[in-house]
Enzyme design. Structure first.
Site, short mmCIF file in Angstrom:
data_model
loop_
_atom_site.label_atom_id
_atom_site.label_comp_id
_atom_site.label_asym_id
_atom_site.label_seq_id
_atom_site.Cartn_x
_atom_site.Cartn_y
_atom_site.Cartn_z
N ASP A 328 29.61 8.52 -0.54
CA ASP A 328 30.80 8.98 -1.24
C ASP A 328 30.45 9.61 -2.58
O ASP A 328 29.47 9.23 -3.22
CB ASP A 328 31.67 7.72 -1.46
CG ASP A 328 33.06 8.06 -1.92
OD1 ASP A 328 33.73 8.85 -1.24
OD2 ASP A 328 33.49 7.52 -2.96
N GLU A 357 28.47 13.37 0.06
CA GLU A 357 29.71 14.12 -0.13
C GLU A 357 29.63 14.86 -1.46
O GLU A 357 30.00 14.34 -2.51
CB GLU A 357 30.92 13.16 -0.13
CG GLU A 357 32.25 13.88 -0.26
CD GLU A 357 33.35 13.05 -0.91
OE1 GLU A 357 34.52 13.35 -0.69
OE2 GLU A 357 33.04 12.09 -1.67
#
Ligand code: CA
Length: 617
Positions: A328, A357
């Site tokens: 993330d 990400e």
């Protein structure tokens, strides 16, 4: 942030029993490439006592920090020849408490376990919203938020058992890797279902199941030659995390002396990471600001923090036999620390794939985050991060499909985004997608038009990279982020709950509309499974003409022609233009319709339709 200081001060001052409350990692393995292990021992005033290990196990280092409730004990696992030893807490000669530490043998196959690659198609699931396989765990006495399916932002009861029960469905669809949004404990009062404010990094949230069930899911996937991909969060933890409530060191997280109680929100401008002209203040707020009020920003520069994150990541890979990580908010982290983190993991597991990400909008910025990037090198940086996400393509796709052709509109947008592929050191190892759990749903943008879905899916399934799809779109699920917020793009999968009227997990029960989406997806993805030419083949693009984009994927053995007609009318393609790729082939077979046809002169492509054509001599 005054509150946190108060808790900290109280615990430091209280009189202690010095009993062990937590040991992390709870156990470890012998046989790791890096034999060093740092064990966190937690208990009231534990640092005021002596720590002694049994069976002649040598302490390499004991680190005490400003909070006396923590001790960090380092050992060398190569030097330990007993399967178990005791960590004794002593006050003088008196033994106050002890913990039996287990050193298991590392799985001899774990270092070579396969991880997700461009051979795979990744299926993204929000576990709370997929299937409720165990109604008994919908709420837990020890966790604050209870199940309430009537609340769009509440916990709906989906769990790991629900995923295990539907593995046939996922496999038959043609997906081979499963990415779950975080399933570790998230004990926030509300809005806890998304899992990104984790409160225990070593424990599966009881509302999803147990650590054993998580491992069971992974092993059952592995038996099918499929992989479990964990959503790992290094950038922030939940504000209710037990360590955040009793910080080991003040600099475990980032504070702002001029912020409100120490809090400052990130400006989310992580382009500052590679902007050579970025101001220090902008960069600091981007990286050290908090992602949200419930998500304190973790300081990876602190070596104890980095060690904690590294060991935790390795612990899950070894324990649950994982097939990859999705990480993330990658560019929000300290990038030097993350380079060490990724290296430590891939040193232990050379094939392990990690996709970060990096939600940025130019290929230059995104590719800078991929291992061995020349842009990174110019900045004296190597991320060691194997994979990134193609947000450029993602952002161009819906615009392109709604436009007529112009110099830089329509299919030219998509073609243009591929012209920067040279920036990526490993172009096959990037995730390609048109939606995820944070974006508008594709079927909402296109009002459930199966033609738009088929065009989009054809594109991501036949270009370079690893296609990633999002649960439910394969049966026409929609949801409007603009109107209904995140909850609306994370609706419950139809059939995941006993009371659901339609069960789309069973293809025989699907509605006519659902079938149209599902059958196309199944056909295309299952075809892709065996197609090396798509997984690792080369690409040849032909500049779009009349809003039709044609590209070829080829290797020594095979050539596949992909045609995307983005027009509202049929197009008749003169094939002469593609001679350099068509040379030697006289026929083609469309993989969706299985129809074979001649490729001698022209090819008619119906309006808003894609064709994937295997070329034949
Ligand atoms: Ca449940």
């Amino acid at each position: 942030m005054k509150k946190l200081y108060t808790i900290f001060a109280l615990s430091a001052a209280s009189i202690a029993f010095s009993q062990i409350q937590k040991v992390e990692p709870a156990f470890w393995w012998k046989g790791m490439k890096n034999p060093e292990l740092q064990i966190l021992v937690y208990g009231k005033n534990i640092a005021k006592n002596e720590i002694e290990l049994s069976d002649g196990v040598q302490v390499k280092d004991i680190q005490k920090v400003e909070n006396p409730n923590y001790v960090f004990v380092t050992v060398n696992t190569n030097e330990i020849n007993v399967p178990k030893f005791k960590i004794n807490i002593k006050n003088g000669k008196k033994n106050i408490d002890s913990y039996t530490y287990e050193l298991k043998q590392r799985n001899p196959n774990s270092a070579n376990r396969e991880s997700f690659t461009s051979n795979d198609v990744m299926y993204l699931i929000m576990p709370d919203r997929f299937a409720n396989g165990d109604e008994k765990n919908d709420s837990s006495p020890s966790l604050i938020e209870k199940a309430n399916r009537n609340l769009p932002n509440g916990r709906h009861g989906g769990d790991l058992r629900g995923i295990i029960n539907n593995l046939d469905y996922i496999q038959n669809l043609g997906a081979t890797a499963v990415w779950l949004t975080p399933v570790n404990e998230d004990n926030e009062k509300v809005y806890s279902y998304h899992g990104y404010a984790q409160t225990d990094l070593y424990k599966i949230d009881e509302r999803y199941g147990t650590n054993e069930e998580y491992k069971e899911l992974s092993q059952k996937l592995n038996k099918r030659n499929m992989k479990l991909v964990m959503d790992y969060v290094t950038n922030h933890w939940g504000i209710s995390h037990w360590m955040i409530k009793d910080l080991p060191t003040k600099d475990w997280i980032h504070w702002f002396s001029d912020g409100e109680n120490g809090f400052k929100r990130s400006n989310y401008k992580t382009t500052a990471q590679f902007d050579t002209n970025a101001s220090e203040i902008d960069k600091k707020i981007a990286l050290d600001g908090w992602f949200d009020t419930t998500m304190p920003d973790i300081n990876q520069k602190n070596p104890l923090v980095l060690k904690y994150l590294t060991q935790n990541a390795i612990w899950w890979i070894e324990y649950a036999e994982l097939g990859g990580f999705r990480v993330d908010t990658y560019p929000y982290n300290n990038k030097e620390a993350m380079a060490k983190w990724a290296k430590a993991i891939t040193d232990e597991y050379p094939k392990f794939n990690i996709v970060g990400e990096a939600w940025l909008y130019t290929s230059a910025h995104i590719s800078a985050w991929q291992k061995d990037s020349k842009i990174g090198e110019a900045a004296n940086y190597n991320s060691n991060l194997p994979s990134v996400m193609d947000f450029t393509l993602y952002s161009e796709m819906p615009k392109a499909l709604k436009e007529k052709e112009g110099w830089d509109t329509g299919m030219n947008r998509i073609y243009n985004s591929f012209t920067s592929d040279f920036l990526y050191p490993d172009i096959n190892n990037i995730l390609v997608f048109f939606e995820n759990h944070d974006t508008e749903r594709w079927n909402e943008i296109f009002n459930n038009d199966p033609k738009a879905y088929k065009l989009g899916l054809t594109l991501i399934s036949t270009v370079r990279g690893i296609p990633q799809i999002y649960y439910g779109s394969e049966v026409g699920m929609r949801g409007d982020k603009n109107k209904g917020g995140d909850a609306d793009i994370r609706r419950d999968f139809p059939g995941g709950w006993k009371s659901d009227k339609v069960n789309a997990f069973n293809p025989a029960n699907q509605t006519t509309e659902q079938k149209e989406f599902y059958q196309f997806t199944q056909k295309l993805l299952n075809w892709r499974k065996g197609k090396e030419v798509i997984h690792t083949g080369k690409t040849k693009n032909f500049v779009p003409q009349n809003n039709v984009f044609v590209y070829f994927r080829y290797n020594e053995k095979e050539t596949v022609m992909v045609v995307l007609n983005n027009n509202e009318k049929d197009e008749n393609l003169d094939l002469k233009r593609f001679a350099e790729s068509l040379n030697g082939f006289s026929k083609g077979q469309d993989v969706i319709s299985d129809k074979e046809f001649s490729l001698n002169n022209n090819l008619t492509v119906p309006a808003k339709t894609s064709m994937v054509i295997e070329l034949k001599k």
